[in-house]
Design a protein around this motif. Sequence first.
Motif, PDB file in Angstrom:
ATOM      1  N   GLY A 199       0.802  -1.221   0.000  1.00 37.96           N
ATOM      2  CA  GLY A 199       0.000   0.000   0.000  1.00 37.96           C
ATOM      3  C   GLY A 199       0.832   1.266   0.000  1.00 37.96           C
ATOM      4  O   GLY A 199       0.278   2.363  -0.029  1.00 37.96           O
ATOM      5  N   LYS A 200       2.165   1.138   0.010  1.00 39.59           N
ATOM      6  CA  LYS A 200       3.048   2.303  -0.078  1.00 39.59           C
ATOM      7  C   LYS A 200       3.930   2.171  -1.306  1.00 39.59           C
ATOM      8  O   LYS A 200       4.088   1.091  -1.885  1.00 39.59           O
ATOM      9  CB  LYS A 200       3.907   2.442   1.183  1.00 39.59           C
ATOM     10  CG  LYS A 200       3.110   2.825   2.423  1.00 39.59           C
ATOM     11  CD  LYS A 200       3.998   3.362   3.543  1.00 39.59           C
ATOM     12  CE  LYS A 200       4.463   4.778   3.256  1.00 39.59           C
ATOM     13  NZ  LYS A 200       5.160   5.390   4.426  1.00 39.59           N
ATOM     14  N   ILE A 201       4.556   3.273  -1.675  1.00 46.04           N
ATOM     15  CA  ILE A 201       5.335   3.342  -2.902  1.00 46.04           C
ATOM     16  C   ILE A 201       6.579   2.459  -2.804  1.00 46.04           C
ATOM     17  O   ILE A 201       7.141   2.258  -1.730  1.00 46.04           O
ATOM     18  CB  ILE A 201       5.727   4.812  -3.200  1.00 46.04           C
ATOM     19  CG1 ILE A 201       6.031   5.010  -4.677  1.00 46.04           C
ATOM     20  CG2 ILE A 201       6.868   5.274  -2.333  1.00 46.04           C
ATOM     21  CD1 ILE A 201       4.816   5.019  -5.540  1.00 46.04           C
ATOM     22  N   LEU A 202       7.007   1.910  -3.939  1.00 50.34           N
ATOM     23  CA  LEU A 202       8.230   1.116  -3.999  1.00 50.34           C
ATOM     24  C   LEU A 202       9.436   1.999  -3.724  1.00 50.34           C
ATOM     25  O   LEU A 202       9.507   3.143  -4.187  1.00 50.34           O
ATOM     26  CB  LEU A 202       8.369   0.482  -5.382  1.00 50.34           C
ATOM     27  CG  LEU A 202       9.597  -0.403  -5.619  1.00 50.34           C
ATOM     28  CD1 LEU A 202       9.480  -1.701  -4.845  1.00 50.34           C
ATOM     29  CD2 LEU A 202       9.790  -0.674  -7.116  1.00 50.34           C
ATOM     30  N   HIS A 203      10.414   1.494  -2.976  1.00 45.36           N
ATOM     31  CA  HIS A 203      11.624   2.263  -2.689  1.00 45.36           C
ATOM     32  C   HIS A 203      12.409   2.539  -3.980  1.00 45.36           C
ATOM     33  O   HIS A 203      12.454   1.700  -4.892  1.00 45.36           O
ATOM     34  CB  HIS A 203      12.532   1.508  -1.720  1.00 45.36           C
ATOM     35  CG  HIS A 203      11.932   1.273  -0.368  1.00 45.36           C
ATOM     36  ND1 HIS A 203      10.976   2.094   0.174  1.00 45.36           N
ATOM     37  CD2 HIS A 203      12.159   0.301   0.561  1.00 45.36           C
ATOM     38  CE1 HIS A 203      10.638   1.647   1.375  1.00 45.36           C
ATOM     39  NE2 HIS A 203      11.328   0.553   1.616  1.00 45.36           N
ATOM     40  N   ASN A 204      13.044   3.704  -4.022  1.00 47.20           N
ATOM     41  CA  ASN A 204      13.918   4.042  -5.137  1.00 47.20           C
ATOM     42  C   ASN A 204      15.188   3.206  -5.091  1.00 47.20           C
ATOM     43  O   ASN A 204      15.706   2.920  -4.006  1.00 47.20           O
ATOM     44  CB  ASN A 204      14.304   5.517  -5.082  1.00 47.20           C
ATOM     45  CG  ASN A 204      13.117   6.450  -5.237  1.00 47.20           C
ATOM     46  OD1 ASN A 204      12.136   6.096  -5.864  1.00 47.20           O
ATOM     47  ND2 ASN A 204      13.214   7.632  -4.662  1.00 47.20           N
TER      48      ASN A 204
END
Length: 652
Positions: free
Chosen positions: A465-470
């Motif tokens: 539910g959160k953005i993928l890490h860079n």
Amino acid sequence: MDKDMEPSERVGDTHSFSAPSSKYDIVIVGAGPVGLLLSTCLARWGYKIRHIDNRPEPTKTGRADGIQPRSLDLLRNMGLKPDIMAFEPAKVYEVAFWDPMSSGDGIHRTGTWASCPSFIDARYPFTTLLHQGMIERVFIRDLNKNGVDVQRPWTIKGFKTDAEADADYPVEVDLEHVDGIEKEKVRAKYLFSGEGARSFVREQLKIGIQHKDPIAHVWGVMDGVVKTDFPDIKMKCTIHSEHGSIMVIPRENNLVRLYIQIASSTDKDWNPRKTASEEEVQNSAKRILKPYEIEWERVEWYSVYPIGQGIADKYTLDHRVFMGGDACHTHSPKAGQGMNTAFLDALNLAWKIHHVEAGFADRSLLESYESERKLVAENLLKFDAKYAALFSQRPPAAKDVAAATAQKDRNSEEEDNQFIATFKESCEFTSGYGVAYNPNTLNWSPTHPAQSSIINPKGHKLTTGKILHNSNVTRVVDANVVHLEQEIPLNGSYRIYLFAGKPSRSQKALSDFATNLNKKSSFLTTYLRPDIGSVSHHEKHNPHSHFFTFCTIFASKRPEIEISRDVPEVLARYRDHVYADDIWDHKVPDATAAAHAKMGLDPESGGVVVVRPDGYVGIVTSLVEGAGTVDALNAYFNSFCSKNISGHKANL
């Protein structure tokens, strides 16, 4: 391939729909940020769109102006970032705080902090500032390339949903030129309101607005070119003085935006309709900025408007007529969240409509639009009040500003004071990286239908539910260092990242993954393209299915990887998405495979990360020998897909 899958094969081919017709996949009302991004996505994916706006031309001045780091990621993923940057927008890296001097003689700077501190790990750690009209024009140009024109000045006069009259196009929409010289009745599969706070669609649906905060403000906002000796005019500033408050926002072409608070509901003579002339607001700004001088060479835009916090009770009633952006939520401009929240409203709805209409997902998927985005809006309103209080409180101590701005281990057990904790929360939220969707069929949790001991492996650092890490990796085919999370464009596909660890350790697991992926009725073979036999050799992203794209990342140096030897055939077809995890990262300085480490995956055995089309993590699994990994993913996708994926009942 079933007939219900055919729309997915229209991806990238909208020009065949140029012939006049009264039936559309979607009618979009309003050509602000939310409507334009929705229209751009669906146009690129091959949908037939009727897009209207009641203004004779795009925004010329004023309105929203801030693009936050997460939104800039999105625009880059869409290939639109260069067009935005061509306008040479202002970039805000720091926020400066100015407060009254103890002597009572004017204002002085009491501190600064990074707009997007390093602990957030943003690709673009700044806010991009330029007026909304320029942003609109970037989208409109892209729409024109894909055969869509915004029809102006047209408005909506009525609508109704009647599946009995037309099951395929159940929404009837009455459109009219604003001068009443022309009328048209059209049918659509969907209707979307991006009309703003005075939404006709919302009023007709009788959807109420809940006002979360009784405190309202009247603001004066002025865009202009100024001559001043105020030293921080090129930075974002919050200024408090005995004469009132100002927020300074630098802009493109030497413009600066000033927000000047005119009235508050806490005032004794509170009047939500209070107004002020341009000259009165300028004189107020001059008093607030003392001992510094300011004069206006020209004013480009000026407005006075009340600000309140409100949220719509519903975003849809029937999952055919939807709303987004300001039609659903209103709040203060202080944190620069309006346009950015609208972008993510549109993105969330776009890929879900696409997956339903392409035959990938069950229609119930559309129910998650309101539940996910309404939660974000509710959190935004809570944050907005807290953020305003943060700026209104006493100036923070210098040590607190320094501690808040400095990079720190997010897992540190050191307890932050209230200011630092609020600062961190605020920065994460304003950057866009703080958006988090609750568990549902898309975002795995322990209550999800997919259950397996290899799901949610111990030690991983991702949050569903959160953005993928860079992360930075080396592309094997050409040795280019690339941003892994940006390698797959916004094409409506699920992104499956196979972190394959060391080939010597994971070879069998990777081979077994490919074998089971190729089995009849796996999540991939269930949704193969009907034209798979004629797909170009140069197709990078979707050679097998428009539903999925695969990336394989090895914890090895690039020269050690041989695609024909190390990558199974089905995954080697994505040869442009095979990478070496061999780039050092200051976030994990001791890691030999930084991307694996940032995800919290074992550099020897790896793992699998499934990312939704909008960039948010759906599920994380181990990469194991045997059928376990594919079985787990079959079960995950089976929870919301339109077709039964056999194997999901395997012994997980």
